[in-house]
Motif scaffolding. Sequence first.
Motif, PDB file in Angstrom:
ATOM      1  N   UNK A 166       0.841  -1.205   0.000  1.00 22.32           N
ATOM      2  CA  UNK A 166       0.000   0.000   0.000  1.00 22.32           C
ATOM      3  C   UNK A 166       0.870   1.246   0.000  1.00 22.32           C
ATOM      4  N   UNK A 167       0.484   2.201  -0.818  1.00 22.53           N
ATOM      5  CA  UNK A 167       1.225   3.453  -0.906  1.00 22.53           C
ATOM      6  C   UNK A 167       2.253   3.479  -2.029  1.00 22.53           C
ATOM      7  N   UNK A 168       2.526   2.336  -2.655  1.00 18.81           N
ATOM      8  CA  UNK A 168       3.468   2.287  -3.767  1.00 18.81           C
ATOM      9  C   UNK A 168       2.871   3.019  -4.969  1.00 18.81           C
ATOM     10  N   UNK A 169       3.661   3.895  -5.580  1.00 15.54           N
ATOM     11  CA  UNK A 169       3.203   4.622  -6.760  1.00 15.54           C
ATOM     12  C   UNK A 169       3.362   3.723  -7.982  1.00 15.54           C
ATOM     13  N   UNK A 170       2.271   3.301  -8.568  1.00 14.56           N
ATOM     14  CA  UNK A 170       2.293   2.375  -9.700  1.00 14.56           C
ATOM     15  C   UNK A 170       2.205   3.074 -11.055  1.00 14.56           C
ATOM     16  N   UNK A 171       2.091   4.393 -11.066  1.00 10.86           N
ATOM     17  CA  UNK A 171       1.966   5.124 -12.329  1.00 10.86           C
ATOM     18  C   UNK A 171       3.209   4.875 -13.184  1.00 10.86           C
ATOM     19  N   UNK A 172       2.956   4.509 -14.436  1.00 15.36           N
ATOM     20  CA  UNK A 172       4.042   4.230 -15.366  1.00 15.36           C
ATOM     21  C   UNK A 172       4.440   2.761 -15.434  1.00 15.36           C
ATOM     22  N   UNK A 173       3.968   1.951 -14.490  1.00 19.13           N
ATOM     23  CA  UNK A 173       4.273   0.513 -14.540  1.00 19.13           C
ATOM     24  C   UNK A 173       3.629  -0.085 -15.787  1.00 19.13           C
ATOM     25  N   UNK A 174       4.336  -1.024 -16.426  1.00 17.49           N
ATOM     26  CA  UNK A 174       3.770  -1.752 -17.558  1.00 17.49           C
ATOM     27  C   UNK A 174       2.810  -2.804 -17.016  1.00 17.49           C
TER      28      UNK A 174
ATOM     29  N   UNK B 240       0.214   0.771 -19.944  1.00 22.88           N
ATOM     30  CA  UNK B 240       0.845   1.303 -18.734  1.00 22.88           C
ATOM     31  C   UNK B 240      -0.195   1.889 -17.800  1.00 22.88           C
ATOM     32  N   UNK B 241       0.129   1.865 -16.512  1.00 18.12           N
ATOM     33  CA  UNK B 241      -0.764   2.439 -15.507  1.00 18.12           C
ATOM     34  C   UNK B 241      -0.743   3.959 -15.639  1.00 18.12           C
ATOM     35  N   UNK B 242      -1.929   4.531 -15.799  1.00 13.74           N
ATOM     36  CA  UNK B 242      -2.100   5.975 -15.920  1.00 13.74           C
ATOM     37  C   UNK B 242      -2.516   6.578 -14.576  1.00 13.74           C
ATOM     38  N   UNK B 243      -3.230   5.762 -13.777  1.00 14.88           N
ATOM     39  CA  UNK B 243      -3.735   6.206 -12.480  1.00 14.88           C
ATOM     40  C   UNK B 243      -4.036   4.962 -11.663  1.00 14.88           C
TER      41      UNK B 243
ATOM     42  N   UNK C 159     -11.700  -1.336  -0.367  1.00 11.03           N
ATOM     43  CA  UNK C 159     -12.845  -1.876  -1.112  1.00 11.03           C
ATOM     44  C   UNK C 159     -13.131  -1.137  -2.412  1.00 11.03           C
ATOM     45  N   UNK C 160     -12.144  -0.395  -2.909  1.00  9.57           N
ATOM     46  CA  UNK C 160     -12.310   0.317  -4.171  1.00  9.57           C
ATOM     47  C   UNK C 160     -10.958   0.552  -4.841  1.00  9.57           C
ATOM     48  N   UNK C 161     -10.030  -0.389  -4.681  1.00 10.21           N
ATOM     49  CA  UNK C 161      -8.702  -0.251  -5.282  1.00 10.21           C
ATOM     50  C   UNK C 161      -8.747  -0.674  -6.744  1.00 10.21           C
ATOM     51  N   UNK C 162      -8.066   0.096  -7.584  1.00 13.69           N
ATOM     52  CA  UNK C 162      -8.086  -0.193  -9.016  1.00 13.69           C
ATOM     53  C   UNK C 162      -6.878   0.404  -9.713  1.00 13.69           C
ATOM     54  N   UNK C 163      -6.701   0.002 -10.976  1.00 12.22           N
ATOM     55  CA  UNK C 163      -5.710   0.576 -11.883  1.00 12.22           C
ATOM     56  C   UNK C 163      -6.465   1.130 -13.087  1.00 12.22           C
ATOM     57  N   UNK C 164      -6.037   2.286 -13.573  1.00 12.05           N
ATOM     58  CA  UNK C 164      -6.505   2.778 -14.866  1.00 12.05           C
ATOM     59  C   UNK C 164      -5.330   2.580 -15.814  1.00 12.05           C
ATOM     60  N   UNK C 165      -5.568   1.801 -16.877  1.00 17.47           N
ATOM     61  CA  UNK C 165      -4.504   1.454 -17.803  1.00 17.47           C
ATOM     62  C   UNK C 165      -4.731   2.151 -19.140  1.00 17.47           C
ATOM     63  N   UNK C 166      -3.692   2.844 -19.608  1.00 13.43           N
ATOM     64  CA  UNK C 166      -3.699   3.458 -20.931  1.00 13.43           C
ATOM     65  C   UNK C 166      -3.191   2.385 -21.891  1.00 13.43           C
TER      66      UNK C 166
END
Length: 117
Positions: free
Chosen positions: A16-24, A34-37, A43-50
Amino acid sequence: MSDNIWGYQPTAGYVAGTDLIGYKVEATDGSIGKVDKHSDDVNSSYLVVDTGVWIFGKHVLLPAGTVQSVDEAERKIYVALTKDQIKDSPEFDKDKHVGDAGYHDQIGGYYQNQRRA
């Protein structure tokens, strides 16, 4: 995938707290973008992938429960989905869908059904 589609699996290696933006992001059958956000909300964790040019710049929202593992050294996230499952998911529009409970339910239902398929 975890029983809670909106929470990271304990075995995923996500801190928790790791910045995942830019991860493939890697599907079971190849790279999807790549992760955009991302969100760590309980109970609402997610990735937005470009997805870039793969599906013409579409953004997709992936619930944290779809994450199999996070490789911090390689800056890659592996998800338990195929490229087609992701491509066929409801499109994410950051201007309309952030905080939209109906969209959240739609995405959750889509990926819950993918687990049963």
